[in-house]
Design a protein around this motif. Structure first.
Motif, PDB file in Angstrom:
ATOM      1  N   UNK A  18       0.758  -1.066  -0.308  1.00  0.00           N
ATOM      2  CA  UNK A  18       0.348   0.109  -0.095  1.00  0.00           C
ATOM      3  C   UNK A  18       1.032   1.469   0.194  1.00  0.00           C
ATOM      4  N   UNK A  19       0.240   2.414  -0.642  1.00  0.00           N
ATOM      5  CA  UNK A  19       0.860   3.337  -1.003  1.00  0.00           C
ATOM      6  C   UNK A  19       0.355   4.313  -0.372  1.00  0.00           C
ATOM      7  N   UNK A  20       1.323   5.134   0.768  1.00  0.00           N
ATOM      8  CA  UNK A  20       0.130   6.878   1.439  1.00  0.00           C
ATOM      9  C   UNK A  20       1.863   7.682   0.835  1.00  0.00           C
ATOM     10  N   UNK A  21       0.401   8.976   0.516  1.00  0.00           N
ATOM     11  CA  UNK A  21       1.564   9.920   0.364  1.00  0.00           C
ATOM     12  C   UNK A  21       1.228  11.496   1.193  1.00  0.00           C
ATOM     13  N   UNK A  76      10.215   7.216   1.650  1.00  0.00           N
ATOM     14  CA  UNK A  76      10.882   8.395   0.648  1.00  0.00           C
ATOM     15  C   UNK A  76      10.460   9.540   0.555  1.00  0.00           C
ATOM     16  N   UNK A  77      11.187  10.462   1.025  1.00  0.00           N
ATOM     17  CA  UNK A  77      11.252  11.978   0.540  1.00  0.00           C
ATOM     18  C   UNK A  77      11.670  11.595  -0.779  1.00  0.00           C
ATOM     19  N   UNK A 104       2.567   7.219 -10.279  1.00  0.00           N
ATOM     20  CA  UNK A 104       3.937   6.355  -9.204  1.00  0.00           C
ATOM     21  C   UNK A 104       3.555   5.600  -8.505  1.00  0.00           C
ATOM     22  N   UNK A 105       2.074   6.118  -8.250  1.00  0.00           N
ATOM     23  CA  UNK A 105       2.221   4.845  -7.211  1.00  0.00           C
ATOM     24  C   UNK A 105       1.437   3.604  -7.597  1.00  0.00           C
ATOM     25  N   UNK A 106       1.087   3.139  -9.117  1.00  0.00           N
ATOM     26  CA  UNK A 106       1.140   2.100  -9.277  1.00  0.00           C
ATOM     27  C   UNK A 106       2.290   1.605  -9.907  1.00  0.00           C
ATOM     28  N   UNK A 107       2.761   2.519 -10.059  1.00  0.00           N
ATOM     29  CA  UNK A 107       4.903   1.842 -10.382  1.00  0.00           C
ATOM     30  C   UNK A 107       5.514   1.367  -9.273  1.00  0.00           C
ATOM     31  N   UNK A 108       4.997   2.039  -8.141  1.00  0.00           N
ATOM     32  CA  UNK A 108       5.820   1.680  -7.034  1.00  0.00           C
ATOM     33  C   UNK A 108       5.421   0.199  -6.638  1.00  0.00           C
ATOM     34  N   UNK A 109       3.734   0.109  -6.109  1.00  0.00           N
ATOM     35  CA  UNK A 109       3.437  -0.784  -6.062  1.00  0.00           C
ATOM     36  C   UNK A 109       3.721  -1.829  -6.699  1.00  0.00           C
ATOM     37  N   UNK A 110       3.668  -2.348  -8.035  1.00  0.00           N
ATOM     38  CA  UNK A 110       4.193  -2.608  -9.004  1.00  0.00           C
ATOM     39  C   UNK A 110       5.441  -3.595  -8.092  1.00  0.00           C
ATOM     40  N   UNK A 111       6.275  -2.701  -8.677  1.00  0.00           N
ATOM     41  CA  UNK A 111       7.864  -3.083  -7.861  1.00  0.00           C
ATOM     42  C   UNK A 111       7.794  -3.291  -6.015  1.00  0.00           C
ATOM     43  N   UNK A 112       6.925  -3.271  -5.710  1.00  0.00           N
ATOM     44  CA  UNK A 112       6.672  -3.771  -4.615  1.00  0.00           C
ATOM     45  C   UNK A 112       5.753  -5.184  -4.400  1.00  0.00           C
ATOM     46  N   UNK A 113       5.335  -5.531  -5.542  1.00  0.00           N
ATOM     47  CA  UNK A 113       4.145  -6.660  -5.148  1.00  0.00           C
ATOM     48  C   UNK A 113       5.358  -7.664  -5.440  1.00  0.00           C
ATOM     49  N   UNK A 114       4.406  -9.319  -4.329  1.00  0.00           N
ATOM     50  CA  UNK A 114       5.833 -10.220  -4.350  1.00  0.00           C
ATOM     51  C   UNK A 114       5.768 -11.113  -5.225  1.00  0.00           C
ATOM     52  N   UNK A 115       6.595 -11.474  -5.812  1.00  0.00           N
ATOM     53  CA  UNK A 115       5.912 -12.409  -7.154  1.00  0.00           C
ATOM     54  C   UNK A 115       6.142 -13.885  -6.030  1.00  0.00           C
ATOM     55  N   UNK A 116       5.576 -14.872  -7.105  1.00  0.00           N
ATOM     56  CA  UNK A 116       5.377 -15.956  -6.882  1.00  0.00           C
ATOM     57  C   UNK A 116       6.748 -17.131  -6.223  1.00  0.00           C
ATOM     58  N   UNK A 143       1.689  15.657   2.383  1.00  0.00           N
ATOM     59  CA  UNK A 143       2.754  16.658   2.154  1.00  0.00           C
ATOM     60  C   UNK A 143       2.824  17.569   3.699  1.00  0.00           C
ATOM     61  N   UNK A 144       4.340  17.908   3.892  1.00  0.00           N
ATOM     62  CA  UNK A 144       4.693  18.147   5.017  1.00  0.00           C
ATOM     63  C   UNK A 144       4.979  19.303   5.150  1.00  0.00           C
ATOM     64  N   UNK A 145       4.079  19.733   5.764  1.00  0.00           N
ATOM     65  CA  UNK A 145       3.789  21.183   5.667  1.00  0.00           C
ATOM     66  C   UNK A 145       4.619  22.466   5.868  1.00  0.00           C
ATOM     67  N   UNK A 146       5.306  21.996   7.658  1.00  0.00           N
ATOM     68  CA  UNK A 146       6.487  22.546   7.799  1.00  0.00           C
ATOM     69  C   UNK A 146       7.687  22.437   7.147  1.00  0.00           C
ATOM     70  N   UNK A 147       7.983  20.883   5.841  1.00  0.00           N
ATOM     71  CA  UNK A 147       9.409  21.446   5.168  1.00  0.00           C
ATOM     72  C   UNK A 147       8.980  21.598   4.399  1.00  0.00           C
ATOM     73  N   UNK A 148       7.806  21.451   3.923  1.00  0.00           N
ATOM     74  CA  UNK A 148       7.658  21.648   2.271  1.00  0.00           C
ATOM     75  C   UNK A 148       8.017  20.673   1.724  1.00  0.00           C
ATOM     76  N   UNK A 149       8.140  19.075   2.319  1.00  0.00           N
ATOM     77  CA  UNK A 149       8.914  18.086   1.231  1.00  0.00           C
ATOM     78  C   UNK A 149       7.174  17.173   1.402  1.00  0.00           C
ATOM     79  N   UNK A 150       7.764  16.637  -0.083  1.00  0.00           N
ATOM     80  CA  UNK A 150       6.656  15.107  -0.130  1.00  0.00           C
ATOM     81  C   UNK A 150       7.126  13.884   0.402  1.00  0.00           C
ATOM     82  N   UNK A 151       6.528  12.734   0.696  1.00  0.00           N
ATOM     83  CA  UNK A 151       6.646  12.036   1.208  1.00  0.00           C
ATOM     84  C   UNK A 151       5.972  11.455   0.726  1.00  0.00           C
ATOM     85  N   UNK A 152       6.692   9.824   0.205  1.00  0.00           N
ATOM     86  CA  UNK A 152       5.740   8.305   0.164  1.00  0.00           C
ATOM     87  C   UNK A 152       6.157   7.470   0.170  1.00  0.00           C
ATOM     88  N   UNK A 153       5.240   6.985   1.134  1.00  0.00           N
ATOM     89  CA  UNK A 153       4.872   6.271   2.465  1.00  0.00           C
ATOM     90  C   UNK A 153       4.511   4.301   1.881  1.00  0.00           C
TER      91      UNK A 153
END
Length: 803
Positions: free
Chosen positions: A711-714, A766-767, A785-797, A716-726
């Protein structure tokens, strides 16, 4: 399966053993035109089916006079579940043809693939084995006549029970030790995410243990509460066998939803809660039963002439009697408001159990404590919580008899509540107690150990209710703190502990600690309060240790220690503390790799060794894919990456990794650099190499079943301006490499990464920055971007859930 007649001297025959297997398969059929049998009806049908086949077979082969077939084990108890083995004993009184009879009974069952445990005994042999083999004794105590001479079966049954009662004094220690060893190996049914329904503490074997103690006339038969628990445990085990298609006693999460639906118990969390309540009733009854049975053992010889044991004073109104904590004769809960908690604290401190009669007497006579609590009652509560692991069983016993819920009415919402996070191994209520036990070890680190203990006990009290459990828990903690009698300032601190108990670990593992805005925001959130910071620091460690194996790692400890040190310095106006890893060593390694890349235009790598947490610095010509390649090479050399930080030194891309070896010691940095050069030059296919490594560490079928979709979560850190992908999901070899590669392919730059491993699960943060000058990641691009990350993270059989 039809009965057919045979020649003279033979009785009805229920077909072949293959017919038995086919008839059983019909009973287990699901769906179609056949109505699915409920679990209790299925067990009854299975018992009737096997009884009919066995009795018919015995009649056909001449098991009549001077011989009898008896069932022991599950068939003997009439608790046969779909894939239970048959436990059978052929009794005989000196018949010469007993070997022929045994062959004609056992071989058809073996040939048909029926699981069979069998024996042939004379009455004397049956009694002898029952007096020397505890497992055999348990089975023979449950024997049930199937066919043949009923008088012979009854003779053996009575002789075995008489021998069991007569020999109980000499074998009781073996019985008790065997039960405790089993509990230690199988764990608690009530508090485990994947409980062992048969052998676990509070499982079916404990109910059988109570039956065996009752057969020795040491305790009464199990109560109605235990009888209800027996039905639920049997129903779940029946459906688990039917669903798995094989013998299975450990209930996995992926099977629980379907079983809960079949049993009309809601979802798997509702089932887990029902099982927890049932198992706790059984576990409590088993523990009390063992203690009561020991006290009821007949006294013989000189011991029978000794005076009864004296009542040894332990505390005001509390004495020891027969190895249990009980009340002094003049103690009265209505005159001593702290008595309940003093009994509990004394038991936890001495390691002695509270007598069941004492618990029930207190439950009946102890009045509600007035608000705020008397100072003595709060003192006894803190004494109890400060005993650490000693309090766990005491609080469990208090909860079973209603005393704990009377002290903390808010406990009802978390009692038996299963966790939603796979990293947790306990139910929520047990997790709270375990966290408090861990916090007791850390009380010397804080100036207010009383607040640490109570905050640890309450940190997840908001779960099981609507809303954010930290916010709900804050109001409950304030309510409880006032009731306990804490000063208002301390009540506010307790509320803040519960509200912010996840703040330090989440920030340390998922945010950039070098960004001053992150630290300034935390100082503001904590109100610049060093006491609250120290309490949260200790609570974060206790909470992690009580969550499950692998959650509290050297990396997490170092991160939280670093964060706490920086925050404390800001609060008191001091400079940031020196990091544990010398700055000079890291700066020197960075300078070396930058110089090396400039001279050779080739990747460079330096390893700064450390017993727990090493640093790898990689420099390479600034080109796409450097992070993914470096992370993949580290994974290839069995290094677990905890964090990555990236920056550019001119034309050189520099990556700094915090790592620890997963197996053995640290690898040779020269070999890692050689592989990195080959990867960037195209001479080594990193994807294929990592796939081979995954195959070498192929998971078991149970590990594969327990993987969860990523699962991917986004954020937006208001204090730092960073975009964090979890990214949250199941760990696997080279995960950071694959995700970094996917982000690079989508035109996303990774500025830093934090990797939090929780058992077999991960939370990777990831910042990131987009390709534009402001680094924004437009919301329209995030789905892609989320679809690409999920495809990379998914376990293969067939891949492994290990990094």
């Amino acid at each position: 399966m039809t009965a057919v007649g045979s020649g003279p001297g033979s009785g009805p025959v229920a077909g072949s053993a293959d017919d038995l297997v086919r008839a059983k398969a019909v009973l287990l059929e699901q769906g179609g035109t056949r109505r699915r049998l409920p679990p209790d009806a299925l067990r009854t049908a299975l018992v009737d089916l096997h009884d009919f086949w066995l009795s018919s077979r015995c009649a056909a082969i001449g098991v009549t006079e001077r011989a009898a077939l008896v069932a022991v084990g599950a068939l003997g108890r009439r608790e046969l579940v779909p894939y239970s083995d048959l436990d059978l004993v052929l009794l005989h009184d000196g018949r010469k043809d007993v070997d022929r009879i045994a062959e004609q009974l056992w071989y058809p069952l073996w040939d048909a693939g029926v699981g069979l445990d069998h024996s042939v005994r004379t009455p004397g042999q049956a009694v002898q084995v029952a007096t020397t083999d505890l497992r055999a004794a348990y089975g023979l105590l449950e024997m049930r006549h199937i066919a043949g001479d009923p008088a012979l079966s009854e003779k053996v049954k009575q002789a075995v029970r008489q021998a069991w009662r007569a020999g109980m004094r000499s074998r009781f220690d073996e019985i008790a030790d065997g039960a405790r060893d089993r509990w230690a190996k199988a764990g608690d049914v009530a508090h485990r995410i994947e409980p062992d329904l048969k052998s676990g503490h509070g499982g079916l074997r404990d109910i059988q243990l109570l039956d065996h103690l009752a057969a020795a006339q040491l305790v009464d038969r199990p109560s109605g509460e235990v009888a209800e628990a027996r039905v639920l445990l049997l129903d779940v085990r029946t459906e688990l066998h039917r669903l798995a298609g094989r013998a299975r006693d450990v209930l996995r999460a992926q099977e629980a939803d379907e079983i809960a639906t079949i049993l009309e118990l809601g979802d798997r969390f509702d089932l887990a809660r029902a099982l927890s309540g049932a198992a706790r009733a059984v576990a409590f009854a088993a523990e009390v039963g063992l203690r009561s049975a020991r006290a009821a053992l007949p006294r013989r010889g000189l011991s029978a002439l000794r005076r009864p044991p004296v009542r040894r004073p332990l505390d005001s109104g509390v004495v020891e009697h027969l190895g249990e904590v009980t009340l002094a004769r003049d103690a009265a809960a209505n005159r001593d408001p702290a008595l309940v908690l003093r009994v509990a604290a004394t038991a936890a401190r001495t390691g002695l159990p509270v007598a069941a009669a004492t618990l029930h007497r207190l439950a009946e006579t102890a009045p509600e404590l007035r608000e705020p609590w008397p100072r003595a009652a709060l003192g006894e509560l803190l004494s109890l919580l400060g005993t650490g692991q000693g309090m766990v069983d005491v609080i469990e016993a208090m909860d079973r008899t209603g005393l704990w819920g009377r002290l903390f009415p808010e406990w009802g919402a978390v009692r038996d509540l299963p966790p939603r996070d796979r990293a947790h191994v306990w139910t929520v209520d047990r997790h709270l107690v375990e966290t408090c036990a861990q916090a007791a070890r850390l009380t010397t680190r804080v100036s207010r150990p009383d607040l640490l203990l109570v905050g640890a006990l309450l940190h997840d009290i908001g779960k099981g209710r609507d809303g954010d459990h930290s916010i709900v828990g804050e109001s409950l903690a304030v309510q409880i703190g006032r009731r306990l009698g804490f000063a208002e300032r301390d009540v506010d601190t307790l509320g803040a502990m519960v509200r912010h108990h996840l703040l330090l670990p989440h920030t340390a593992t998922r945010r950039d600690l070098d960004d001053p805005a992150t630290l300034d925001r935390l100082v503001e959130t904590l109100g610049g309060n060093p006491l609250l910071l120290d309490l949260l620091d200790a609570l974060a460690e206790a909470d992690s240790l009580a969550t499950g194996p692998g959650v509290w790692s050297p990396w997490k400890r170092a991160l939280i220690r670093d964060l706490t040190g920086r925050l404390r310095a800001r609060m008191v106006g001091e400079p940031d503390p020196e990091p544990e890893m010398p700055v000079e060593a890291v700066a020197e390694a960075i300078a070396e790799v930058v110089t090396g890349v400039g001279k050779e235009s080739r990747p460079q790598l330096r390893l700064i060794a450390d017993p727990e947490l090493a640093t790898v610095v990689v420099g390479s010509p600034d080109r796409p894919g450097a992070l993914a390649a470096s992370a993949g090479v580290l994974a290839l050399h069995s290094l677990e990456v905890h964090a990555a930080e990236l920056h550019n030194e001119g034309e050189v891309a520099v990556a700094r990794f915090a790592v620890s070896p997963r197996f053995g010691g640290l690898p040779d940095p020269a070999l890692m650099r050689a592989d990195l050069v080959r990867v960037l030059d195209g001479g080594l296919s990193l994807g294929e190499a990592l796939a081979r490594k995954e195959r070498d560490y192929a998971p078991s079928s149970d590990e594969v079943e327990r993987t969860v979709p990523p699962r991917v979560l986004w954020f937006d850190d208001e204090a730092t301006g960073a975009v964090v992908l979890e990214l949250r999901g199941t760990d696997r070899i080279g995960l950071l490499h694959r995700v970094a590669g996917a982000l690079q392919a989508e035109g996303v730059s990774v500025r830093w990464a934090r990797v939090a491993t929780l058992g077999s699960s991960v939370v990777d943060s990831f910042g990131v920055a987009g390709p534009g000058p402001d680094g924004e990641v437009p919301r329209l691009d995030r789905k892609r971007i989320e679809r690409a990350v999920l495809a990379a993270a998914g376990n293969r059989e067939g891949t492994s859930p290990k990094r």
